[in-house]
Design a protein around this motif. Structure first.
Motif, PDB file in Angstrom:
ATOM      1  N   ARG A 483       0.872  -1.174  -0.017  1.00 54.53           N
ATOM      2  CA  ARG A 483      -0.171  -0.250   0.086  1.00 54.53           C
ATOM      3  C   ARG A 483       0.806   1.074   0.121  1.00 54.53           C
ATOM      4  N   ARG A 484       1.882   1.338   0.948  1.00 53.27           N
ATOM      5  CA  ARG A 484       2.876   2.108   0.773  1.00 53.27           C
ATOM      6  C   ARG A 484       3.647   2.718  -0.533  1.00 53.27           C
ATOM      7  N   SER A 487       1.078   4.224  -2.618  1.00 51.41           N
ATOM      8  CA  SER A 487       0.953   5.483  -2.413  1.00 51.41           C
ATOM      9  C   SER A 487       2.271   6.393  -3.025  1.00 51.41           C
ATOM     10  N   LEU A 488       3.093   5.880  -2.698  1.00 54.98           N
ATOM     11  CA  LEU A 488       4.523   6.392  -3.054  1.00 54.98           C
ATOM     12  C   LEU A 488       4.442   6.687  -4.794  1.00 54.98           C
ATOM     13  N   ILE A 491       2.109   9.644  -5.201  1.00 55.59           N
ATOM     14  CA  ILE A 491       2.739  10.785  -4.806  1.00 55.59           C
ATOM     15  C   ILE A 491       3.664  11.260  -5.843  1.00 55.59           C
ATOM     16  N   THR A 774      -4.231   8.040 -10.219  1.00 56.14           N
ATOM     17  CA  THR A 774      -4.798   8.222  -8.807  1.00 56.14           C
ATOM     18  C   THR A 774      -6.145   7.472  -8.915  1.00 56.14           C
ATOM     19  N   THR A 781      -8.351   0.243  -4.313  1.00 52.47           N
ATOM     20  CA  THR A 781      -8.238   0.391  -2.866  1.00 52.47           C
ATOM     21  C   THR A 781      -9.842   0.222  -2.462  1.00 52.47           C
ATOM     22  N   GLU A 809      -9.069   9.605   2.372  1.00 52.15           N
ATOM     23  CA  GLU A 809      -7.778   8.752   2.293  1.00 52.15           C
ATOM     24  C   GLU A 809      -6.971   9.097   1.074  1.00 52.15           C
ATOM     25  N   ARG A 812      -5.201  12.785   0.850  1.00 53.96           N
ATOM     26  CA  ARG A 812      -4.097  12.746   1.931  1.00 53.96           C
ATOM     27  C   ARG A 812      -2.937  12.382   1.178  1.00 53.96           C
ATOM     28  N   VAL A 813      -3.106  11.550   0.292  1.00 56.62           N
ATOM     29  CA  VAL A 813      -1.817  11.017  -0.555  1.00 56.62           C
ATOM     30  C   VAL A 813      -1.596  12.071  -1.581  1.00 56.62           C
ATOM     31  N   CYS A 862     -10.760  10.890  -6.918  1.00 61.20           N
ATOM     32  CA  CYS A 862     -11.044  10.191  -5.865  1.00 61.20           C
ATOM     33  C   CYS A 862     -12.402   9.949  -5.663  1.00 61.20           C
TER      34      CYS A 862
END
Lengths: 881, 106
Positions: A483-484, A487-488, A491, A774, A781, A809, A812-813, A862
């Motif tokens: 997940r990280r 997200s990375l 980002i 995104t 997700t 959520e 935030r990313v 999103c």
């Protein structure tokens, strides 16, 4: 360049080799590649070697497999991709766009900036120019005596040639044509080292004053105007009304310093006359002797110029205020477009990174979807190597398909780029897709495929296997690490897209400022064209003025025409005159400006009214300002302020040059500043003469520009009228530059438009890809958390709060990406500084609009998945439990 | 023994000792030569070592990896030589020409 790519490829390939033996094979292959290279292998042979090495590395990593086995793997991979057409389409399309845009721009950068100029040993060629430091003239021309001294005395050069550019009227097989021409010294072709395609260059004895006229034609003119006649050499053609013998034809695309000349004629310098030291109109190209550096030549040049004080006295020429300098010819040709092209390359590199991030995300998401399949296959005995091989093949197939699509897109976009590129982009005709570029593309494509294709293999380990089978394969899970990583990726692509958006915003703003620059005249409703009146048909100034008057009178009588005027130079972009001008009673001091005027402009009396240029003080020219009246002149505001600060210029007197043979002219009017050196350059000083008066005093320029103001409607509709007005009187005169002033203004900003359009295009592409990325991650997700969301809603969570939670959520990313992007843009936009006009690289508007746009995209990306999350049916989810 | 292995053994037996030389003399691609060399080395039919740094730098190039046949490798090479001789005989007899593709696997 090729070597560097081979090295990069070697590193990439050896990374596939198992770690234990990696360095051994890398070193061995490196030595072997160098040996093969040293043996004179062709590019194709080297390419085959590199592909073979990749095969060997894969073999070491995944064990031996027959060709048949790989074919089966390939068919399997293609089938697998076809079963999920949406996934394959998005992945291949994304990679194709990224790779295509990169290949196209890399080709342009390679062809325009990196490739050596098309002359033998082109790195030995330098351009020599002068400067007048006191007047701020850099890159100025060289005078004939200066050329002769350089040519005779400098030991650093093998040879030095000189040229000066102009235009010529050519009587071809059909209509006469006005073309770019260059007068060149006989040494120039030799210095450049390019042999003529047909015939020969001119000989030394043909390059003297009074020699019978000869010419060398460009390949393009020869094909266009003489039908590629193989017997052209020795034929006599009409050049500016003079019978001229063609002695040679240069090879296709031959050019000197982007002059784009179609015909070269001898310069005919008088080597016995060394007096005109102040007459600067030549550019010099020198070939350095082998082993001589530019620095050595520059030192020798400086010493030479210091010695000139003895030759010419201490007039305005000295080593300090009039140095000669040299610059490599390559730098001269491509120097000022390099920053723009490198910015484009950087931008398109960002697009590729975003594309790769998206594909990585896609492949990872797909990998998780396939956990069950992998686990089952592993449980049934498929070895880890076998599974790795399968994923690798899929990744490479995907990447190669992307690469092929990219190449196709690159070819198409190169054609578009060539067609829309501004006329002043150097060497664009030389741009082509080449082997290096293709290798680069292939490497990028395969690296992406190899790296991310292997993602699913992580589920083939025994622990994952057991867990997945236990779960019954009904749901896939992703670890917090995955997940990280996802997200990375979001980002990074948000940040990269934002940097591009801010950069494009800056360029768009700058272009807007440039377009709103007040040129000092009203370009709407004007039509312009140019005539060259050859000495053969118009020997005297009176003949020229008569013809000019006839054309103006006949056009003025046409319906739809409001006014007609003629002038010597066409704003807003013309070359500098920098003529010495004597201001009566002007006392030269240390701080005073030199008595030199940037632009001379001869006009007919209606010029100011036709162009709607305002008179600030005094009056304009009148028809009565002729030979009978006192000689008069107009000046622009910049000139008045520079030479007569705080007082009126009206009544003051000045004269061209410092010769007593020329009478003083009285300034009768001050007019509004008009851009002459380009819209982005400061307005210079300008001095206006009245044709009927000054032409008879010291002759008129043979090139005349006409300007026709219409009574409204499309000015181009008057083109046939113009042709008739000219050709009814002289059918042999070519009409050049027949276009509207709006087109002239457009051409003045074409390079900026080109750059802005491309950068905006890439930013748009980046935004789209970031949005897709995104959206993809958010959708995934939501689908991953379907169970959790379902339970939440089953125990009473409101749809709106679920939506809010999912949106928060995702945002935030995105917010982290936005912050990083703003910081990146803040750090990077300085690079754009030299390309911006009238706005700061930290322009607040761009820094506000860019992030807002991206935030909007993020909210949309999103919102759709968040809305979907609220439609999860708790009953269905709970039943699955 | 594959045809490629036979060719590479034969190249080593005739004193072609570096990867690029073997590719040159056999005409085999790099993707075939290195895997075969690696396998032969694992089967102890050949051994390899780096040439010493001094002679490489004297010649102004990188160090090359040098391969040579072991005793068992020489036996293998002899089998390879016979195999290649058979192939050559087959070709000179025109067997391929008359029998067509069916004999291709011989």
């Amino acid at each position: 360049m090729t070597q560097a790519l081979f090295r990069a490829w070697l590193h990439l390939v050896s990374a596939v080799v198992p770690a234990g033996e990696r360095s051994r094979w890398r070193d061995e292959w490196h030595a072997d590649i160098e040996d093969v290279h040293a043996s004179g292998a062709s590019f194709g042979e080297l390419l085959a070697l590199m592909i073979g090495l990749a095969g060997a590395a894969l073999h070491f990593r995944f064990g031996g497999m027959t060709m048949d086995g790989w074919m089966k793997e390939l068919v399997h991979a293609v089938r697998g991709l076809l079963r999920r057409p949406a996934f394959a389409l998005v992945a291949v399309g994304t990679l194709g766009l990224g790779i295509g845009a990169n290949t196209a721009i890399f080709s342009v950068v390679n062809g325009v900036v990196l490739e050596p100029l098309p002359y033998p040993e082109s790195e030995e060629l330098v351009l020599l120019t002068t400067s007048f430091t006191g007047m701020g003239f850099d890159h100025f021309w060289v005078s004939p005596p200066e050329y002769m001294q350089v040519s005779e005395q400098m030991r650093s050069f093998e040879s030095v040639g000189a040229f000066s550019t102009s235009e010529a009227s050519i009587g071809g097989d059909e209509q006469p044509e006005r073309v770019a021409a260059a007068a060149v010294s006989w040494q120039l072709f030799e210095t450049l080292g390019v042999a003529p395609g047909l015939g020969r260059y001119f000989a030394e004895e043909e390059d003297v004053p009074g020699a019978a006229p000869v010419a060398v034609l460009s390949h393009e003119l020869w094909r266009r105007s003489f039908g590629g006649d193989p017997g052209i050499v020795g034929r006599t053609i009409d050049v500016d009304g003079e019978a001229t013998t063609v002695v040679g034809v240069m090879p296709a695309h031959f050019d000197i310093d982007e002059a784009a000349a179609d015909i070269w004629v001898p310069l005919g310098l008088d080597w016995t006359n060394r007096n005109n030291f102040g007459s600067h109109y030549l550019y010099l190209v020198g070939r350095l002797r082998q082993g001589t550096s530019v620095a050595t030549a520059a030192r020798e040049l400086d010493t030479l110029v210091r010695g000139w004080t003895d030759v010419v006295g201490t007039g305005h020429i000295s080593a300090d205020n009039h140095p000669l300098s040299l610059i490599s010819l390559q730098e001269e040709v491509v120097g000022d477009v390099r920053p723009a092209l490198l910015v484009l390359l950087g931008a398109v590199g960002f697009v590729l990174l975003i594309a790769c991030a998206n594909v990585a995300n896609l492949l990872m998401a797909r990998a998780q979807d396939r956990q069950k399949e992998v686990a089952v296959r592993a449980a049934m005995g498929a070895g880890r190597g076998r599974l790795l091989r399968q994923f690798l093949t899929e990744g490479v197939v995907l990447a190669l398909a992307g690469g092929i699509l990219g190449t196709v897109l690159a070819v198409l976009s190169l054609n578009v780029l060539r067609a829309v590129s501004p006329g002043d982009l150097p060497r664009i005709t030389e741009v082509d897709l080449d082997g290096t570029v293709l290798l680069f593309t292939t490497a990028v494509a395969i690296a992406t495929g190899v790296l991310f294709g292997l993602a699913p293999a992580r589920y083939a380990g025994p622990a994952d296997l057991a867990k997945t089978l236990r779960d019954g394969g009904t749901r896939s899970t992703s670890s917090s690490g995955q997940r990280r990583l996802r997200s990375l990726l979001v980002i990074s692509e948000t940040a990269l897209a934002l940097i591009l958006a801010v950069g494009a915003g800056l360029m768009i703003r700058s272009f807007g400022v440039l377009n709103s620059v007040e040129p000092g005249f009203e370009p709407e409703g004007l039509l312009t064209f140019q005539l060259y009146l050859p000495p053969a048909t118009y020997p005297d100034t009176e003949d020229q003025l008569d013809f000019q008057r006839l054309v103006i009178e006949s056009l003025s009588a046409e319906p739809g025409v409001r006014r007609v005027a003629a002038m010597s130079g066409l704003p807003p972009v013309r070359s500098l005159n920098a003529n010495d001008t004597q201001f009566e009673g002007f006392v030269t001091t240390q701080d005073s400006p030199p008595q030199n005027v940037d632009f001379y402009q001869s006009i007919t009396h209606d010029y100011l009214a036709t162009m709607e240029i305002d008179i600030v003080e005094g009056r304009g020219f009148e028809q009565t300002d002729d030979m009978g009246g006192i000689p008069v002149a107009l000046v622009n505001e910049t000139l008045a302020n520079r030479y007569f600060p705080g007082e009126s210029a009206i009544g003051r007197r000045l004269r061209p040059g410092f010769s007593d043979d020329v009478p003083f002219l009285e300034i009768v009017g001050v007019v509004e500043d008009v851009k002459q050196a380009g819209l982005d350059a400061p307005v210079g000083t300008e001095l206006y003469f009245h044709y009927p008066q000054t032409a008879l005093l010291w002759g008129a320029p043979r090139t005349v520009n006409f300007i026709v103001a219409t009574e409204g409607g499309d000015p181009t509709a008057l083109a046939p009228v113009v042709r008739r007005a000219v050709w009814d009187r002289d059918g042999s005169l070519p009409i050049s530059g027949l276009r509207t002033m709006t087109e002239v203004m457009g051409a003045a900003t074409s390079r900026q438009r080109f750059l802005t359009t491309l950068l905006a295009g890439f930013a748009g592409l980046a935004l789209l890809l970031a949005a897709v990325g995104t959206y993809g991650v958010m959708t995934y997700t939501v689908s991953q958390r379907g169970r959790e969301l379902g339970i939440r809603m089953a125990i009473g969570a409101q749809a709106s709060s679920v939506k809010r939670m999912v949106m928060a959520e995702g945002l935030r990313v995105a917010a982290v990406g936005l912050v990083l992007g703003v910081a990146g843009a803040w750090a990077l936009t300085g690079i754009l500084d030299s390309l911006l006009f009238g706005i700061d690289a930290r322009d607040p508007v761009s820094f506000l609009v860019g992030p807002s746009l991206l935030a909007l995209v993020a909210v949309l990306a999103c919102w759709v998945p968040a809305r979907r999350a609220t439609r999860v049916d708790p009953v269905v989810v709970l039943r699955e439990e | 023994m594959t045809h490629a292995t036979a060719l590479i053994l034969q190249a080593l037996a005739t004193d072609h000792r570096h990867g690029f030389q073997i590719m040159e003399v056999t005409g085999l691609p790099s993707g075939t030569v290195y895997p075969v060399l690696r396998r032969l080395e694992r089967e102890t039919a050949v051994e390899s070592e780096w040439e010493d740094a001094e002679s490489a730098s004297a010649a102004g190039r990188r160090q090359r990896r040098t391969y040579r046949l072991t005793t068992s490798g020489q036996l293998l090479a002899e089998r390879a030589r016979q195999r290649l001789a058979n192939t050559r005989k087959l070709l000179s007899d025109g067997a391929l020409g008359t029998a067509g593709p069916g004999m291709g696997g011989a």
